[in-house]
Design a protein around this motif. Structure first.
Motif, PDB file in Angstrom:
ATOM      1  N   ASP A   1      38.259  40.076  59.475  1.00  0.00           N
ATOM      2  CA  ASP A   1      37.260  40.765  58.649  1.00  0.00           C
ATOM      3  C   ASP A   1      36.205  41.437  59.512  1.00  0.00           C
ATOM      4  O   ASP A   1      35.761  42.553  59.209  1.00  0.00           O
ATOM      5  CB  ASP A   1      36.589  39.787  57.672  1.00  0.00           C
ATOM      6  N   ILE A   2      35.806  40.787  60.589  1.00  0.00           N
ATOM      7  CA  ILE A   2      34.825  41.378  61.505  1.00  0.00           C
ATOM      8  C   ILE A   2      35.404  42.631  62.157  1.00  0.00           C
ATOM      9  O   ILE A   2      34.710  43.647  62.293  1.00  0.00           O
ATOM     10  CB  ILE A   2      34.376  40.340  62.548  1.00  0.00           C
ATOM     11  N   SER A   3      36.664  42.573  62.521  1.00  0.00           N
ATOM     12  CA  SER A   3      37.321  43.738  63.124  1.00  0.00           C
ATOM     13  C   SER A   3      37.362  44.915  62.151  1.00  0.00           C
ATOM     14  O   SER A   3      37.081  46.057  62.532  1.00  0.00           O
ATOM     15  CB  SER A   3      38.739  43.352  63.548  1.00  0.00           C
ATOM     16  N   LYS A   4      37.687  44.640  60.893  1.00  0.00           N
ATOM     17  CA  LYS A   4      37.695  45.704  59.882  1.00  0.00           C
ATOM     18  C   LYS A   4      36.286  46.258  59.690  1.00  0.00           C
ATOM     19  O   LYS A   4      36.104  47.477  59.568  1.00  0.00           O
ATOM     20  CB  LYS A   4      38.234  45.181  58.546  1.00  0.00           C
ATOM     21  N   ALA A   5      35.285  45.399  59.677  1.00  0.00           N
ATOM     22  CA  ALA A   5      33.894  45.848  59.520  1.00  0.00           C
ATOM     23  C   ALA A   5      33.507  46.760  60.682  1.00  0.00           C
ATOM     24  O   ALA A   5      32.877  47.801  60.479  1.00  0.00           O
ATOM     25  CB  ALA A   5      32.961  44.648  59.438  1.00  0.00           C
TER      26      ALA A   5
END
Length: 184
Positions: A111-115
């Motif tokens: 999720d952090i990577s997508k953000a």
């Protein structure tokens, strides 16, 4: 008086009792070591997730200082949604660190990577807008140094609204139309 164990076998019984006792102690220390290793792995996973969340928060703070929402509000909203997803997943292990597993940490990191991808996309739009509208931005900056934003607040606000409309055109992919309208 007869003893239950003859002296001849007493040594064997005594030796067997010691071996059983030591074997029991050994398995207890193995379990202790396993528990320690599991706790250490959980702590490591917790720290990995915590550090990544904190770093993402800092990146957003820096982006917010650069008014990234002005240039790509929809993309920033997507960023905030993914950031919130990561934080929700992190809250599970924050309040119960014993639940910190590698798979949960990986979901948080995903999720952090997508953000971050959304944040990079927003910066690309910002850079593009600043390049295409550099003339308008320099005029606004000049007007601010002359305190026109205070002396002629209504007209200054209209100019900012025009620039905001040009930025919307750029975010929609209409760079040529934005340049054409900037010239007016």
């Amino acid at each position: 008086m007869k003893t239950l164990i003859s002296p001849k076998y007493f040594f064997y019984v005594f030796f067997l009792t010691i071996i059983i006792t030591l074997t029991g102690c050994q398995s207890t220390s193995e379990k202790f070591v396993e528990n320690q290793q599991l706790t250490q792995q959980q702590n490591e996973q917790f720290l990995i997730a915590k550090t990544a969340i904190e770093k993402l928060e800092q990146e957003f703070k820096e982006a917010d200082e650069q008014n990234i929402s002005l240039f790509a509000p929809n993309i920033v909203d997507k960023f905030k949604d993914k950031k919130a997803d990561a934080e929700d997943k992190f809250d599970v292990i924050r309040f119960a660190p014993h639940k910190a597993t590698e798979s949960k940490t990986n979901r948080i990191l995903f999720d952090i990577s997508k953000a971050r991808q959304y944040l990079k996309q927003a910066f690309l739009i910002k850079d593009s807008a600043e390049q295409l509208l550099s003339e308008s931005f320099s005029k606004i900056k000049r007007l601010k140094t002359l305190k026109a934003d205070k002396l002629y607040a209504k007209e200054f606000k209209k100019s900012q609204q025009k620039i905001a409309a040009l930025i919307v055109l750029i975010t929609e992919g209409n760079q040529a139309k934005a340049l054409e309208q900037q010239a007016k």
